[in-house]
Design a protein around this motif. Structure first.
Motif, PDB file in Angstrom:
ATOM      1  N   GLU A 151     -12.262  13.569   4.375  1.00  0.00           N
ATOM      2  CA  GLU A 151     -10.894  13.076   4.309  1.00  0.00           C
ATOM      3  C   GLU A 151     -10.708  12.114   3.144  1.00  0.00           C
ATOM      4  O   GLU A 151      -9.685  12.130   2.455  1.00  0.00           O
ATOM      5  CB  GLU A 151     -10.553  12.375   5.627  1.00  0.00           C
ATOM      6  N   SER A 152     -11.735  11.299   2.901  1.00  0.00           N
ATOM      7  CA  SER A 152     -11.605  10.270   1.869  1.00  0.00           C
ATOM      8  C   SER A 152     -11.574  10.851   0.460  1.00  0.00           C
ATOM      9  O   SER A 152     -11.180  10.167  -0.482  1.00  0.00           O
ATOM     10  CB  SER A 152     -12.749   9.268   1.985  1.00  0.00           C
ATOM     11  N   GLN A 153     -11.993  12.119   0.302  1.00  0.00           N
ATOM     12  CA  GLN A 153     -11.951  12.723  -1.024  1.00  0.00           C
ATOM     13  C   GLN A 153     -10.519  12.819  -1.547  1.00  0.00           C
ATOM     14  O   GLN A 153     -10.288  12.847  -2.756  1.00  0.00           O
ATOM     15  CB  GLN A 153     -12.594  14.114  -0.992  1.00  0.00           C
ATOM     16  N   LYS A 154      -9.554  12.862  -0.625  1.00  0.00           N
ATOM     17  CA  LYS A 154      -8.147  12.905  -1.036  1.00  0.00           C
ATOM     18  C   LYS A 154      -7.736  11.618  -1.752  1.00  0.00           C
ATOM     19  O   LYS A 154      -6.788  11.613  -2.537  1.00  0.00           O
ATOM     20  CB  LYS A 154      -7.249  13.101   0.188  1.00  0.00           C
ATOM     21  N   LEU A 155      -8.441  10.537  -1.447  1.00  0.00           N
ATOM     22  CA  LEU A 155      -8.034   9.240  -1.978  1.00  0.00           C
ATOM     23  C   LEU A 155      -8.182   9.158  -3.494  1.00  0.00           C
ATOM     24  O   LEU A 155      -7.512   8.358  -4.143  1.00  0.00           O
ATOM     25  CB  LEU A 155      -8.861   8.131  -1.324  1.00  0.00           C
ATOM     26  N   ALA A 156      -9.066   9.970  -4.062  1.00  0.00           N
ATOM     27  CA  ALA A 156      -9.323   9.888  -5.503  1.00  0.00           C
ATOM     28  C   ALA A 156      -8.098  10.246  -6.329  1.00  0.00           C
ATOM     29  O   ALA A 156      -7.991   9.856  -7.493  1.00  0.00           O
ATOM     30  CB  ALA A 156     -10.497  10.791  -5.880  1.00  0.00           C
ATOM     31  N   THR A 157      -7.157  10.986  -5.754  1.00  0.00           N
ATOM     32  CA  THR A 157      -5.973  11.420  -6.504  1.00  0.00           C
ATOM     33  C   THR A 157      -4.786  10.485  -6.316  1.00  0.00           C
ATOM     34  O   THR A 157      -3.738  10.690  -6.922  1.00  0.00           O
ATOM     35  CB  THR A 157      -5.559  12.831  -6.065  1.00  0.00           C
ATOM     36  N   ILE A 158      -4.929   9.467  -5.489  1.00  0.00           N
ATOM     37  CA  ILE A 158      -3.811   8.579  -5.148  1.00  0.00           C
ATOM     38  C   ILE A 158      -3.839   7.343  -6.032  1.00  0.00           C
ATOM     39  O   ILE A 158      -4.881   6.700  -6.190  1.00  0.00           O
ATOM     40  CB  ILE A 158      -3.882   8.182  -3.663  1.00  0.00           C
ATOM     41  N   ARG A 159      -2.693   7.012  -6.609  1.00  0.00           N
ATOM     42  CA  ARG A 159      -2.590   5.812  -7.444  1.00  0.00           C
ATOM     43  C   ARG A 159      -1.961   4.691  -6.621  1.00  0.00           C
ATOM     44  O   ARG A 159      -0.865   4.845  -6.070  1.00  0.00           O
ATOM     45  CB  ARG A 159      -1.741   6.083  -8.685  1.00  0.00           C
ATOM     46  N   VAL A 160      -2.667   3.568  -6.552  1.00  0.00           N
ATOM     47  CA  VAL A 160      -2.232   2.435  -5.738  1.00  0.00           C
ATOM     48  C   VAL A 160      -1.830   1.286  -6.656  1.00  0.00           C
ATOM     49  O   VAL A 160      -2.602   0.880  -7.530  1.00  0.00           O
ATOM     50  CB  VAL A 160      -3.350   1.977  -4.779  1.00  0.00           C
ATOM     51  N   GLY A 161      -0.639   0.772  -6.447  1.00  0.00           N
ATOM     52  CA  GLY A 161      -0.180  -0.405  -7.175  1.00  0.00           C
ATOM     53  C   GLY A 161      -0.298  -1.639  -6.301  1.00  0.00           C
ATOM     54  O   GLY A 161       0.266  -1.683  -5.206  1.00  0.00           O
ATOM     55  N   ILE A 162      -1.057  -2.625  -6.753  1.00  0.00           N
ATOM     56  CA  ILE A 162      -1.247  -3.868  -5.998  1.00  0.00           C
ATOM     57  C   ILE A 162      -0.627  -5.008  -6.794  1.00  0.00           C
ATOM     58  O   ILE A 162      -1.008  -5.246  -7.946  1.00  0.00           O
ATOM     59  CB  ILE A 162      -2.738  -4.158  -5.748  1.00  0.00           C
ATOM     60  N   LEU A 214       4.991   0.561 -11.749  1.00  0.00           N
ATOM     61  CA  LEU A 214       4.826   0.553 -10.294  1.00  0.00           C
ATOM     62  C   LEU A 214       5.556   1.726  -9.643  1.00  0.00           C
ATOM     63  O   LEU A 214       5.121   2.248  -8.611  1.00  0.00           O
ATOM     64  CB  LEU A 214       5.338  -0.764  -9.713  1.00  0.00           C
ATOM     65  N   SER A 215       6.661   2.153 -10.249  1.00  0.00           N
ATOM     66  CA  SER A 215       7.410   3.276  -9.679  1.00  0.00           C
ATOM     67  C   SER A 215       6.624   4.580  -9.764  1.00  0.00           C
ATOM     68  O   SER A 215       6.955   5.550  -9.078  1.00  0.00           O
ATOM     69  CB  SER A 215       8.755   3.429 -10.394  1.00  0.00           C
ATOM     70  N   ASN A 216       5.582   4.606 -10.594  1.00  0.00           N
ATOM     71  CA  ASN A 216       4.752   5.804 -10.739  1.00  0.00           C
ATOM     72  C   ASN A 216       3.529   5.778  -9.830  1.00  0.00           C
ATOM     73  O   ASN A 216       2.615   6.585  -9.996  1.00  0.00           O
ATOM     74  CB  ASN A 216       4.302   5.955 -12.197  1.00  0.00           C
ATOM     75  N   CYS A 217       3.492   4.842  -8.892  1.00  0.00           N
ATOM     76  CA  CYS A 217       2.377   4.759  -7.949  1.00  0.00           C
ATOM     77  C   CYS A 217       2.705   5.535  -6.675  1.00  0.00           C
ATOM     78  O   CYS A 217       3.872   5.721  -6.319  1.00  0.00           O
ATOM     79  CB  CYS A 217       2.075   3.302  -7.607  1.00  0.00           C
ATOM     80  N   ASP A 218       1.659   5.963  -5.980  1.00  0.00           N
ATOM     81  CA  ASP A 218       1.829   6.697  -4.723  1.00  0.00           C
ATOM     82  C   ASP A 218       1.868   5.765  -3.519  1.00  0.00           C
ATOM     83  O   ASP A 218       2.291   6.164  -2.434  1.00  0.00           O
ATOM     84  CB  ASP A 218       0.679   7.691  -4.545  1.00  0.00           C
ATOM     85  N   LEU A 219       1.400   4.540  -3.696  1.00  0.00           N
ATOM     86  CA  LEU A 219       1.389   3.543  -2.627  1.00  0.00           C
ATOM     87  C   LEU A 219       1.498   2.174  -3.263  1.00  0.00           C
ATOM     88  O   LEU A 219       0.831   1.893  -4.266  1.00  0.00           O
ATOM     89  CB  LEU A 219       0.088   3.642  -1.811  1.00  0.00           C
ATOM     90  N   LEU A 220       2.343   1.315  -2.686  1.00  0.00           N
ATOM     91  CA  LEU A 220       2.505  -0.051  -3.173  1.00  0.00           C
ATOM     92  C   LEU A 220       1.967  -1.024  -2.140  1.00  0.00           C
ATOM     93  O   LEU A 220       2.140  -0.821  -0.929  1.00  0.00           O
ATOM     94  CB  LEU A 220       3.981  -0.354  -3.448  1.00  0.00           C
ATOM     95  N   ILE A 221       1.314  -2.084  -2.622  1.00  0.00           N
ATOM     96  CA  ILE A 221       0.805  -3.135  -1.742  1.00  0.00           C
ATOM     97  C   ILE A 221       1.272  -4.474  -2.288  1.00  0.00           C
ATOM     98  O   ILE A 221       0.998  -4.811  -3.449  1.00  0.00           O
ATOM     99  CB  ILE A 221      -0.735  -3.109  -1.657  1.00  0.00           C
ATOM    100  N   ASP A 222       1.984  -5.225  -1.460  1.00  0.00           N
ATOM    101  CA  ASP A 222       2.421  -6.573  -1.826  1.00  0.00           C
ATOM    102  C   ASP A 222       1.465  -7.574  -1.191  1.00  0.00           C
ATOM    103  O   ASP A 222       1.446  -7.742   0.025  1.00  0.00           O
ATOM    104  CB  ASP A 222       3.850  -6.811  -1.341  1.00  0.00           C
ATOM    105  N   ALA A 223       0.649  -8.218  -2.030  1.00  0.00           N
ATOM    106  CA  ALA A 223      -0.308  -9.212  -1.537  1.00  0.00           C
ATOM    107  C   ALA A 223       0.040 -10.596  -2.063  1.00  0.00           C
ATOM    108  O   ALA A 223      -0.833 -11.444  -2.235  1.00  0.00           O
ATOM    109  CB  ALA A 223      -1.726  -8.825  -1.955  1.00  0.00           C
ATOM    110  N   THR A 224       1.333 -10.830  -2.328  1.00  0.00           N
ATOM    111  CA  THR A 224       1.752 -12.109  -2.901  1.00  0.00           C
ATOM    112  C   THR A 224       2.247 -13.103  -1.866  1.00  0.00           C
ATOM    113  O   THR A 224       2.241 -14.304  -2.119  1.00  0.00           O
ATOM    114  CB  THR A 224       2.887 -11.896  -3.915  1.00  0.00           C
TER     115      THR A 224
END
Length: 578
Positions: free
Chosen positions: A300-311, A400-410
């Motif tokens: 399942e985790s192999q899918k993660l390699a294609t995902i772009r995460v914006g932090i 950031l709009s080109n990411c597949d997942l956004l994370i707000d850690a501020t």
């Protein structure tokens, strides 16, 4: 002395042994550190072995040990180096408190009598299995063999002579060499695919690039004895190889070279290095093999390699989340943070004093380059929702709009508003979290298009829920590592607890698990009993309802659409040709 009865028993057992056997004599003494020791003279086949048995402070819960009084002596193959203790029948892994020091002396006599017999010496089989780490303790120079690197070597024809490049890292107690590239049939260097780029580029490592040669020959399967540069040259010459590029001098100094010998089988692999300097020195590298029992990530985790995460926010929470995501399989990142790492941040941050004074986004990017071979990181030091160049902030938001997942850690409400709007506009899932000031708890939340209310609706539902509760003892900590009004008092473990939970939530979101491991949009997490929490690890899910992700199509009429389109077309006609 905590157990005088046991001490008296030990003395009595040694005395009985001396009375029964004529091959041992003893003398009790104190060591310099106060431990009780027994000097032993053990006579075996006409030789007197001058030894010493030491009772550790943990005896009888751990065994005494016997070693030569002369620390240069090597008595047995079952000994931890010259002057080291003997490996006897009873060891820490099978020790029982009922065994006495006299039993240990008998075991030493039995071992040495068998191994050192003048006419019929025998090899005593070992019941002790060293771990890989124990086997490396005596080898300060090491060569790390990775799976891809070994595949590169085995793909070379027999016989062959091929160029290579290495990276050597000087660290505490070891000099470790990595194979980073191998020349192909066209003499073009090809990168070893499973070596992280940070091995050669990270600012945190003292990494020295090197060059060398790989020799493949069936001669290597014989594993010839090579203990000098001359012996190496002779072996290679006998195998028919040219050796002009091995020993090279410039201005009277020998140049560093790495030499790999390999036959048909991997077991034949030998690695050597020629040290730079005035004196010709050949040193053998201990091969560190890849482990067959390495824990692999799930399919399942192999899918993660294609995902772009914006932090956004690489403080104490964001830095931990970024590194954990990379270890979990995420390979594409956008890191946004305008702040630098201050010395005070190191009490909770994933980074250390090695990065103090460096922008957090850049330093975390450097750390990620050491986690996996194929990590790709984009960074921005633009400040969102603050005094910043409009162009810089706009560029960061566009990326950031080109990411597949956004994370707000501020934990910054203004940044959250921007990311919430961005997430809704581009239908991008958003995760965020908070640490409660004082470190007694925290919160994690997410909003997914089509499955949760939009981010603002989730936030509003969360605050409405808080309004029904008793006032919190301390307000939420905003800007964990920045200019917060009230300093965050929390341990690194407290921050790590919430960061780990936020990482799990982000992974579940990225993988679009159905059913999800997290059926609620918001969770309150406890680190200790305080406020509404009844115990550590008390988890309070929050039921969330609210507006969806749809745009209000009725807000824009057809007339406005047509008018706007006409203006855009006129603007396009007026552009100067490229």
């Amino acid at each position: 002395m905590e157990d005088p009865t046991r001490f008296l028993r030990e003395r009595a057992e040694i005395e009985i042994l001396e009375n029964e056997e004529d091959w041992v004599s003893s003398a009790w003494r104190f060591s310099e550190d106060g431990s009780i020791e027994v000097d032993l003279d053990i006579t075996i086949h006409g030789r007197v072995y001058a030894g010493r048995m030491t009772y550790p402070g943990t005896f009888p819960n751990s065994p005494p040990y016997i070693s030569p009084r002369d620390k240069s002596e090597r008595w047995s193959n079952h000994q931890y180096g010259p002057g080291g203790p003997l490996c006897l029948e009873w060891r820490p892994d099978n020790w029982q408190p009922g065994i006495t020091g006299a039993d240990m002396v008998r075991s030493a006599h039995k071992l040495l009598s068998t191994e050192q017999h003048p006419e019929l010496p025998h090899t005593v089989p070992s019941a002790h299995r060293l771990t890989a780490g124990q086997g490396l303790r005596g080898s300060s120079r090491r060569f790390v063999a990775t799976a891809a690197g070994l595949a590169n070597l085995l793909s070379l024809p027999l016989p062959s002579q091929t160029r290579l490049k290495t990276a050597t890292i000087y660290s505490s107690g070891a000099v470790v060499m990595f194979l980073v590239s191998v020349a192909d049939a066209h003499d073009v260097l090809q990168v070893v695919s499973d070596i992280p780029g940070g091995i050669t580029t990270s600012s945190q490592l003292f990494s020295i690039p090197g060059e060398g040669l790989i020799f493949r020959s069936e001669t290597a399967d014989l594993r010839p004895q090579i203990d000098s540069a001359d012996a190496l040259i002779q072996v290679l010459t006998d195998a028919g190889f040219a050796t002009d590029d091995i020993i090279v001098q410039e201005a009277g100094r020998y140049q560093a070279r790495s030499i790999i010998l390999l036959g048909k089988e991997l077991s034949s692999l030998q690695v050597f290095s020629i040290s730079p300097g005035d004196k010709l020195e050949l040193k053998m590298q201990k091969v560190v093999w890849p482990s067959c029992s390495d824990i692999r990530l799930s399919d399942e985790s192999q899918k993660l390699a294609t995902i772009r995460v914006g932090i956004v926010g690489l403080g104490s929470v964001g830095s931990k989340v970024a590194v954990s995501l990379a270890r979990s399989g995420i390979r594409r990142f956008l890191l946004v943070d305008d702040d630098y790492l201050a010395s005070g941040n190191t009490v909770r941050h994933e980074l250390s004093w090695a990065n103090v004074g460096t922008h957090k986004a850049l330093a975390v990017s450097d750390a990620l380059s050491l986690v996996a071979a194929d990590v790709k990181v984009d960074t921005s030091t633009a400040r969102l929702a603050g005094q910043e160049s409009a162009a810089s902030a706009a560029a960061a938001l566009k990326d950031l709009s080109n990411c597949d997942l956004l994370i707000d850690a501020t934990a910054n409400p203004e940044v959250f508003l921007l990311l919430a709007a961005l997430a809704k506009q581009f239908r991008t899932p958003l995760c965020w979290g908070e640490i409660f000031a004082g470190g007694y708890g925290g919160m994690i939340a997410r909003a997914r298009p089509g499955r949760d209310p939009n981010p603002l609706a989730v936030r509003d539902a969360y605050h409405n829920y808080l309004a029904t509760l008793p006032p919190a003892p301390q307000k939420n900590a905003a800007g964990y590592d920045g200019d917060e009004e009230e300093p965050l008092v929390a341990y690194d473990s407290d921050v790590g607890f919430v960061a780990a939970a936020l990482t799990r939530l982000a992974l579940d979101t990225a993988l679009c698990r159905d059913p999800s491991d997290f059926p609620y949009s918001v969770y309150l997490l406890a680190m200790r009993r305080e406020w509404i929490f009844e115990a550590p690890f008390d988890t309070r899910p929050i039921e969330v309802q609210g507006g969806g992700w749809e745009h209000n199509e009725n807000a824009v009429g057809d007339a406005d659409r047509i008018a706007a389109l006409e203006i855009l077309l006129k603007m396009d006609k007026g552009r100067a040709p490229c």
